[in-house]
Design a protein around this motif. Structure first.
Motif, PDB file in Angstrom:
ATOM      1  N   ILE A   7       0.842  -1.134  -0.084  1.00 46.85           N
ATOM      2  CA  ILE A   7       0.045  -0.020  -0.106  1.00 46.85           C
ATOM      3  C   ILE A   7       0.847   1.170   0.122  1.00 46.85           C
ATOM      4  CG2 ILE A   7      -1.544   1.350   1.422  1.00 46.85           C
ATOM      5  CD1 ILE A   7      -2.871  -1.089   2.172  1.00 46.85           C
ATOM      6  N   ALA A   8       1.971   1.167   0.878  1.00 46.53           N
ATOM      7  CA  ALA A   8       2.772   2.541   0.944  1.00 46.53           C
ATOM      8  C   ALA A   8       3.468   2.635  -0.329  1.00 46.53           C
ATOM      9  CB  ALA A   8       3.991   2.231   1.950  1.00 46.53           C
ATOM     10  N   VAL A   9       3.808   1.545  -1.046  1.00 49.04           N
ATOM     11  CA  VAL A   9       4.587   1.721  -2.416  1.00 49.04           C
ATOM     12  C   VAL A   9       3.634   2.364  -3.466  1.00 49.04           C
ATOM     13  CG1 VAL A   9       5.799   0.724  -4.355  1.00 49.04           C
ATOM     14  CG2 VAL A   9       6.464   0.042  -1.914  1.00 49.04           C
ATOM     15  N   TRP A  10       2.405   1.848  -3.711  1.00 47.14           N
ATOM     16  CA  TRP A  10       1.500   2.373  -4.582  1.00 47.14           C
ATOM     17  C   TRP A  10       0.953   3.565  -4.123  1.00 47.14           C
ATOM     18  CZ3 TRP A  10       0.596   0.426  -9.203  1.00 47.14           C
ATOM     19  CH2 TRP A  10       0.342  -0.984  -9.374  1.00 47.14           C
ATOM     20  N   MET A  11       0.869   4.090  -3.175  1.00 48.11           N
ATOM     21  CA  MET A  11       0.505   5.472  -2.633  1.00 48.11           C
ATOM     22  C   MET A  11       1.604   6.231  -2.751  1.00 48.11           C
ATOM     23  SD  MET A  11      -2.765   5.761  -1.720  1.00 48.11           S
ATOM     24  CE  MET A  11      -2.682   7.558  -0.563  1.00 48.11           C
ATOM     25  N   ALA A  12       2.896   5.844  -2.752  1.00 44.05           N
ATOM     26  CA  ALA A  12       4.023   6.777  -2.788  1.00 44.05           C
ATOM     27  C   ALA A  12       4.131   6.846  -4.176  1.00 44.05           C
ATOM     28  CB  ALA A  12       5.180   6.245  -2.196  1.00 44.05           C
ATOM     29  N   LEU A  13       4.050   5.930  -5.089  1.00 45.74           N
ATOM     30  CA  LEU A  13       4.313   6.274  -6.494  1.00 45.74           C
ATOM     31  C   LEU A  13       3.140   7.194  -7.208  1.00 45.74           C
ATOM     32  CD1 LEU A  13       5.095   2.368  -7.819  1.00 45.74           C
ATOM     33  CD2 LEU A  13       6.203   4.525  -8.302  1.00 45.74           C
ATOM     34  N   MET A  14       2.015   7.151  -6.385  1.00 49.42           N
ATOM     35  CA  MET A  14       0.727   7.985  -7.032  1.00 49.42           C
ATOM     36  C   MET A  14       1.061   9.297  -6.688  1.00 49.42           C
ATOM     37  SD  MET A  14      -2.062   9.578  -5.967  1.00 49.42           S
ATOM     38  CE  MET A  14      -2.815   8.583  -4.420  1.00 49.42           C
ATOM     39  N   VAL A  15       1.549   9.442  -5.437  1.00 47.04           N
ATOM     40  CA  VAL A  15       1.558  10.898  -4.754  1.00 47.04           C
ATOM     41  C   VAL A  15       2.806  11.672  -5.491  1.00 47.04           C
ATOM     42  CG1 VAL A  15       2.453  12.444  -2.685  1.00 47.04           C
ATOM     43  CG2 VAL A  15       0.611  10.290  -2.514  1.00 47.04           C
ATOM     44  N   ALA A  16       3.829  10.966  -5.896  1.00 46.23           N
ATOM     45  CA  ALA A  16       4.786  11.651  -6.260  1.00 46.23           C
ATOM     46  C   ALA A  16       4.870  11.831  -7.873  1.00 46.23           C
ATOM     47  CB  ALA A  16       6.334  10.632  -6.432  1.00 46.23           C
ATOM     48  N   PHE A  17       4.092  10.850  -8.566  1.00 50.24           N
ATOM     49  CA  PHE A  17       3.796  11.068  -9.936  1.00 50.24           C
ATOM     50  C   PHE A  17       2.704  12.226 -10.286  1.00 50.24           C
ATOM     51  CE2 PHE A  17       1.006  10.456 -13.602  1.00 50.24           C
ATOM     52  CZ  PHE A  17       1.822  10.535 -14.670  1.00 50.24           C
ATOM     53  N   ILE A  18       1.692  12.223  -9.281  1.00 45.49           N
ATOM     54  CA  ILE A  18       0.710  13.313  -9.416  1.00 45.49           C
ATOM     55  C   ILE A  18       1.457  14.606  -9.090  1.00 45.49           C
ATOM     56  CG2 ILE A  18      -1.236  14.377  -8.381  1.00 45.49           C
ATOM     57  CD1 ILE A  18      -2.578  11.739  -8.289  1.00 45.49           C
ATOM     58  N   GLY A  19       2.208  14.884  -7.947  1.00 44.79           N
ATOM     59  CA  GLY A  19       2.907  15.927  -7.530  1.00 44.79           C
ATOM     60  C   GLY A  19       3.983  16.426  -8.727  1.00 44.79           C
ATOM     61  N   TRP A  20       4.691  15.655  -9.188  1.00 46.14           N
ATOM     62  CA  TRP A  20       5.399  15.794 -10.338  1.00 46.14           C
ATOM     63  C   TRP A  20       4.777  16.626 -11.577  1.00 46.14           C
ATOM     64  CZ3 TRP A  20       6.210  13.544 -15.262  1.00 46.14           C
ATOM     65  CH2 TRP A  20       7.291  13.868 -16.133  1.00 46.14           C
TER      66      TRP A  20
END
Length: 539
Positions: free
Chosen positions: A91-104
């Motif tokens: 869950i942490a990996v999927w969420m971190a990927l999503m947050v960093a991608f959308i932030g970028w």
């Protein structure tokens, strides 16, 4: 674990943690710098840090896959992460990927969008603080740090929502949201304290282990589930606490995208993170089921009757958050995680492309098919999708309620086939609609391993009854709006649905009064009749 492998894993986890810390440092540095050239360089560095965060999250995900494939101790990486206060799981990996991608993506968009905007320099540091706080919330294994990051996200977002200080409507909506968020913060803290009183620790892995070895619940655990459910309801702008979400449209488009694609999802993430500490179906699940289902019904019908693109997107967010909490309440955690990730990506694109959406909506629409033709195509594709689910019920975890929702989604997609399409094109479009079922199955297969095992979750009869009734009501009223435009009763209902059935008014009046007292709104402004969220100057 081999010493070299252990050292490499520790290094990767340290980098994973240092990247959000670097975002905090960069935010502070950008607030101190005055040189435009140096500030522009900070924007580029932020982009590199977010891209590096995606790479680090992918690397952690690969380590988790390797760990699972070799059949080693499943807690090895988690034990290493605990040295840094991290909780490295799927869950942490999927969420971190999503947050960093959308932030970028939002950062790149905002770099051009706010190029000549006087609020550009204020936007950048608070944007970084918001994104970094979300990453900390996702990473941490300590509930006090989680609660602190939860509060930090809200406080940083408030500065973004008040980017334009000279707009009274924006300031009023932001302060109303601030009030709602503080209530949610108090609920999260209360839930964390209740969990501590029950388990005697703030560390989430220790709580999960204690729950796995324990039978039965307790009053303290029930209280924790209810207050955390209410916190999620407030964070996800569920009815009747949703009025602020419809009114924060004056913030810049990047802020709207960040709010609707990221921050508002945190109520769902809170439960995806904490559900293993609860003993099956709790009172909190029922709260999520009722509030989420009611919100999904009203928000979908309101969205269908909107004229404004941004208001339609806001109501869409409200509805999707309702569906997500509804899924959590029914124990469909994998579906809820998938819903969270898909909605975040979709809503970020929708807001960042809202200018093109307005231009496209001004063009001549495709002619609609006759009601009989639309029902024929919708019914045919729906029956085919239902047949697939009967043969493969595992696609929806053998849950008939979610099976019905998936069938409705397929039917709704086929219902939009335009009248001018050839028979071959109609067949292809109907086929694409039916492909939603195997596509969902594939995504469920990819995301499912990230969610902790919850096979013992049993939904009581009362919850099944409420959920089934809500799905039926949603289907009936949606068909009424789509096909009942020529009936006077339906048109009258649409007028009221366009205002969200006025369900926000009691809570809105309270928060408006408190916000007005906080801001001391001048007496020259008053509420416009029939438009409770618009301020205009007295004549």
């Amino acid at each position: 674990m081999h010493p070299i492998a252990e050292s490499s894993s520790l290094l990767i986890l340290a980098i994973w943690l240092l990247l959000p810390v670097s975002l905090f440092v960069l935010a502070g540095l950008s607030g101190w710098l005055k040189s435009p050239l140096k500030l522009n360089h900070c924007w580029r560095v932020a982009g590199w840090l977010l891209a590096s965060s995606m790479a680090a999250s992918l690397t952690v995900g690969v380590l988790l896959l390797l760990q699972a494939s070799v059949g080693g101790n499943s807690d090895t990486l988690a034990n290493l992460g605990s040295r840094y206060g991290l909780y490295p799981d799927g869950i942490a990996v999927w969420m971190a990927l999503m947050v960093a991608f959308i932030g970028w993506v939002i950062l790149r968009f905002a770099d051009n969008y706010l190029r000549q905007d006087p609020g550009r320099d204020r936007f950048f540091p608070w944007f970084l603080v918001t994104v970094a706080s979300v990453l900390v919330l996702v990473f941490t294994n300590h509930l006090l740090i989680l609660a602190g990051a939860w509060i930090g996200v809200s406080l940083a977002l408030h500065h973004l929502l008040t980017l334009y200080q000279d707009r009274p409507q924006a300031r009023m909506a932001a302060v109303q949201k601030f009030i709602v968020s503080r209530v949610g913060d108090a609920l999260v803290i209360s839930g964390v304290v209740a969990l501590y009183l029950h388990y005697g620790t703030f560390y989430l892995p220790e709580m999960v282990q204690a729950e796995a070895a324990r039978d039965g619940g307790s009053t303290t655990l029930t209280v924790a589930s209810v207050v955390l459910a209410l916190a999620a309801v407030l964070k996800c702008a569920q009815i009747p606490f949703h009025g602020w979400l419809i009114r924060v449209m004056e913030a810049p488009t990047p802020v709207s995208a960040l709010l609707h694609a990221g921050v508002i999802n945190l109520g769902g993430f809170l439960w995806l993170r904490l559900f293993p500490v609860f003993d099956g179906f709790t009172a909190g699940h029922m709260v999520l089921l009722v509030f989420g289902g009611m919100t999904a019904i009203v928000a979908v019908l309101t969205m269908m009757t909107q004229y404004s693109v941004k208001h339609s997107l806001a109501w869409s967010t409200c509805a999707q958050m309702g569906f997500m909490l509804f899924e959590v309440g029914m124990g469909a955690y994998t579906l809820a995680l998938l819903h969270l990730l898909a909605h975040s990506l979709y809503k970020a694109h929708s807001f960042l492309a809202s200018g093109r959406t307005v231009a496209v909506s001004a063009a001549n629409p495709f002619p609609e098919s006759s009601p009989a033709s639309r029902l024929l195509w919708a019914g045919s594709t729906g029956l085919l999708a239902a047949a697939i689910l009967v043969l493969a019920p595992w696609i929806v975890e053998s849950n008939p309620v979610f099976g019905a929702l998936l069938v409705f989604a397929v039917s709704a997609a086929a219902m939009g086939i335009p009248a001018g399409a050839t028979s071959a094109l109609k067949l292809r479009l109907a086929g694409l609609a039916v492909l939603l079922v195997p596509l969902y199955s594939l995504l469920h297969f990819l995301v499912g391993p990230a969610v902790p095992v919850h096979e013992g979750f049993a939904v009581p009869i009362a919850a099944w009854s409420v959920a089934s009734a809500m799905v039926a009501v949603l289907a009936v009223f949606s068909l009424m709006i789509v096909f009942g435009a020529r009936f006077r009763t339906t048109r009258a209902l649409c007028v009221h649905f366009r205002q969200g059935l006025y369900l926000e008014l009691p809570f809105d009046r309270l928060t408006h009064y408190l916000a007005a007292e906080a801001l001391k709104v001048p007496a020259m402004f008053h509420r416009v009749p029939h438009h409770p969220f618009r301020l205009e100057e007295r004549s």
